[in-house]
Design an enzyme around this catalytic site. Structure first.
Site, PDB file in Angstrom:
ATOM      1  N   ASN A  50       0.760  -1.303   0.032  1.00 19.06           N
ATOM      2  CA  ASN A  50      -0.194   0.289   0.257  1.00 19.06           C
ATOM      3  C   ASN A  50       0.916   1.113  -0.214  1.00 19.06           C
ATOM      4  O   ASN A  50       2.237   1.250   0.607  1.00 19.06           O
ATOM      5  CB  ASN A  50      -1.084  -0.186   1.626  1.00 19.06           C
ATOM      6  CG  ASN A  50      -0.651  -0.173   2.325  1.00 19.06           C
ATOM      7  OD1 ASN A  50       0.278  -0.928   2.742  1.00 19.06           O
ATOM      8  ND2 ASN A  50      -0.915   0.505   3.385  1.00 19.06           N
ATOM      9  N   GLU A  52       0.587   5.418   0.366  1.00 18.06           N
ATOM     10  CA  GLU A  52      -0.248   5.819   0.995  1.00 18.06           C
ATOM     11  C   GLU A  52       0.099   7.686   0.946  1.00 18.06           C
ATOM     12  O   GLU A  52       0.762   7.735   0.131  1.00 18.06           O
ATOM     13  CB  GLU A  52      -0.563   6.070   2.639  1.00 18.06           C
ATOM     14  CG  GLU A  52      -1.123   5.184   3.036  1.00 18.06           C
ATOM     15  CD  GLU A  52      -1.477   4.936   4.610  1.00 18.06           C
ATOM     16  OE1 GLU A  52      -0.783   5.824   5.322  1.00 18.06           O
ATOM     17  OE2 GLU A  52      -2.245   4.303   5.146  1.00 18.06           O
ATOM     18  N   CYS A  61      -4.887   0.116  -2.472  1.00 16.52           N
ATOM     19  CA  CYS A  61      -4.384  -0.335  -1.593  1.00 16.52           C
ATOM     20  C   CYS A  61      -2.896  -1.740  -1.920  1.00 16.52           C
ATOM     21  O   CYS A  61      -2.062  -1.537  -3.379  1.00 16.52           O
ATOM     22  CB  CYS A  61      -5.417  -1.593  -1.954  1.00 16.52           C
ATOM     23  SG  CYS A  61      -6.477  -0.688  -1.002  1.00 16.52           S
ATOM     24  N   GLU A  63      -2.696  -4.548  -2.936  1.00 21.59           N
ATOM     25  CA  GLU A  63      -3.622  -5.536  -3.621  1.00 21.59           C
ATOM     26  C   GLU A  63      -3.413  -4.799  -6.060  1.00 21.59           C
ATOM     27  O   GLU A  63      -3.056  -5.436  -5.897  1.00 21.59           O
ATOM     28  CB  GLU A  63      -5.232  -6.486  -3.951  1.00 21.59           C
ATOM     29  CG  GLU A  63      -5.278  -6.844  -2.631  1.00 21.59           C
ATOM     30  CD  GLU A  63      -5.517  -5.780  -1.301  1.00 21.59           C
ATOM     31  OE1 GLU A  63      -4.456  -5.097  -1.400  1.00 21.59           O
ATOM     32  OE2 GLU A  63      -6.314  -6.726  -0.786  1.00 21.59           O
ATOM     33  N   CYS A  96     -10.697  -5.134   0.263  1.00 22.77           N
ATOM     34  CA  CYS A  96     -11.521  -4.133   0.223  1.00 22.77           C
ATOM     35  C   CYS A  96     -12.426  -4.357  -1.545  1.00 22.77           C
ATOM     36  O   CYS A  96     -11.656  -4.823  -2.188  1.00 22.77           O
ATOM     37  CB  CYS A  96     -10.754  -3.319   0.324  1.00 22.77           C
ATOM     38  SG  CYS A  96     -10.598  -2.124  -0.837  1.00 22.77           S
ATOM     39  N   CYS A  99     -10.329  -3.360  -4.350  1.00 22.81           N
ATOM     40  CA  CYS A  99      -9.476  -4.376  -4.362  1.00 22.81           C
ATOM     41  C   CYS A  99     -10.147  -5.445  -5.542  1.00 22.81           C
ATOM     42  O   CYS A  99      -9.325  -5.790  -6.725  1.00 22.81           O
ATOM     43  CB  CYS A  99      -8.930  -4.560  -4.368  1.00 22.81           C
ATOM     44  SG  CYS A  99      -7.048  -3.177  -3.465  1.00 22.81           S
TER      45      CYS A  99
HETATM   46 ZN   LIG Z   1      -7.911  -2.545  -0.917  1.00 16.29          ZN
END
Ligand SMILES: [Zn+2]
Length: 139
Positions: A50, A52, A61, A63, A96, A99
């Protein structure tokens, strides 16, 4: 179709690759260090973490980071046979919703997804993780 025994060792290695990728996480705001690893049908493992941003909505993210990297390296014909996601925070971290939808574009329907859940590490088919993903069909 591979048996659970045939999948076990590669999934362990994939999970470890995801954990190692999490060490590169850029997560100064959440401190949630996530790593993902994709096992491609060409035999390659591609990882991501990830990243940010101070404008939180721009965060990507692990993924999706791994998927973008995989397509960049191997082209648009890649297919994902297994996905591992983990974190260095001892927290549950299933992919999530965003993703899941993005992975659906490249993941085989029977691909295995490994992730830490509240009750331990889970392995489940992608089709159970995103049973009603969106696929554009224009007639
Ligand atoms: Zn995600």
């Amino acid at each position: 179709m591979k048996t659970e025994t045939e999948l076990a060792a590669p999934l362990d290695a994939l999970f470890e690759a995801a954990r190692k990728a999490a060490e590169n996480s850029y997560s100064p705001y959440s401190k949630f260090k996530v790593g993902a690893a994709l096992w491609l049908t060409n035999g390659e493992i591609v990882t991501g973490t990830n990243v940010e941003n101070t404008s939180f909505g721009l965060t990507i993210c692990a993924e999706r980071s791994a998927l973008v990297r995989a397509v960049s390296r191997f082209g648009p014909a890649i297919r994902v046979e297994a996905v591992a996601v983990t974190n260095l925070n001892d927290s549950a971290s299933p992919p999530c919703g965003a993703c899941r939808q993005v992975l659906a574009e490249f993941v085989l329907r029977d691909a295995r997804v490994v992730f830490p859940a509240a009750d331990g590490v889970r392995v489940m088919p992608f089709s159970e993780l995103l049973p009603f993903g969106f696929f554009l069909e224009i007639s």
